[in-house]
Write a protein that holds these residues in place. Structure first.
Motif, mmCIF file in Angstrom:
data_model
loop_
_atom_site.group_PDB
_atom_site.id
_atom_site.type_symbol
_atom_site.label_atom_id
_atom_site.label_comp_id
_atom_site.label_asym_id
_atom_site.label_seq_id
_atom_site.Cartn_x
_atom_site.Cartn_y
_atom_site.Cartn_z
ATOM 1 N N UNK A 24 0.871 -1.177 0.000
ATOM 2 C CA UNK A 24 0.000 0.000 0.000
ATOM 3 C C UNK A 24 0.904 1.221 0.000
ATOM 4 N N UNK A 25 0.711 2.115 -0.974
ATOM 5 C CA UNK A 25 1.561 3.291 -1.088
ATOM 6 C C UNK A 25 0.723 4.548 -1.259
ATOM 7 N N UNK A 26 1.316 5.677 -0.875
ATOM 8 C CA UNK A 26 0.712 6.999 -1.059
ATOM 9 C C UNK A 26 1.750 7.883 -1.722
ATOM 10 N N UNK A 27 1.383 8.511 -2.824
ATOM 11 C CA UNK A 27 2.302 9.388 -3.543
ATOM 12 C C UNK A 27 1.674 10.759 -3.706
ATOM 13 N N UNK A 28 2.446 11.792 -3.435
ATOM 14 C CA UNK A 28 2.005 13.162 -3.637
ATOM 15 C C UNK A 28 2.229 13.486 -5.111
ATOM 16 N N UNK A 29 1.156 13.728 -5.873
ATOM 17 C CA UNK A 29 1.273 13.974 -7.312
ATOM 18 C C UNK A 29 1.162 15.449 -7.667
#
Length: 179
Positions: A24-29
């Protein structure tokens, strides 16, 4: 244990990593947009967020099976966001009854499960290929009412007995400054 060391060396030499990819990952786009992703495990997912790692947690969305990501846009700048996902499964129940009155639909069903976490009502809007979660009940509830929005007349519905899997590890992103 020399055989195990040789296997690990062979895997690394073949370009394989001994560490599995993150689940599970979170990326600031952008400064205020976060994109979340997770592998397809065949289940639906409840996505939650909080502004503190200890909560309180708020359900952001129930996502249908085989969904592997979510875009959380237009967030408050310079704010921490913590996320977690939890898979859910459950069979579709066959005894869903509906009563339509104007722009509302009332659903009733029998509770045949002694250990459900609740029930999940799903809707397939006219022309849509998939069902989307639209209502979640508490355990032992056997009725709910929805107000229909324009274009939802003639939708198909189904009900699942809801069972949750384990929570994912928490992922974190802090939004940036707005431009």
């Amino acid at each position: 244990m020399p055989g195990k060391a040789l296997v690990l060396v062979a895997l690394l030499a073949a370009g394989c990593s001994a560490t599995p990819p993150p689940a599970f990952t979170a990326a600031l786009t952008s400064p205020t947009d976060v994109v979340l992703s997770w592998p397809d495990d065949g289940a639906g997912h409840r996505l939650e967020y909080a502004n503190d790692p200890d909560g309180p947690w708020t359900t952001l969305r129930f996502l249908p099976a085989h969904t592997t990501g979510y875009h959380h846009p237009d967030l408050i700048p310079q704010t921490p966001f913590y996320y977690r996902v939890q898979p859910f499964t459950g069979p579709v129940t066959a005894d869903l009854h509906t009563v339509v009155s104007g722009d509302t639909v009332t659903f009733t069903w029998a509770d045949h499960s002694p250990d459900e976490a609740g029930f999940l009502l799903e809707m397939r809007r006219p022309g849509a290929p998939e069902f989307d979660p639209v209502e979640v009940t508490d355990p032992d509830v056997t009725t709910c009412t929805l107000s229909l929005l324009p274009g939802e007349e003639g939708s198909a519905y189904r009900l699942r007995t809801l069972h949750y899997g384990p929570l994912s590890p928490v992922v974190h992103q802090t939004t940036g400054k707005e431009r």
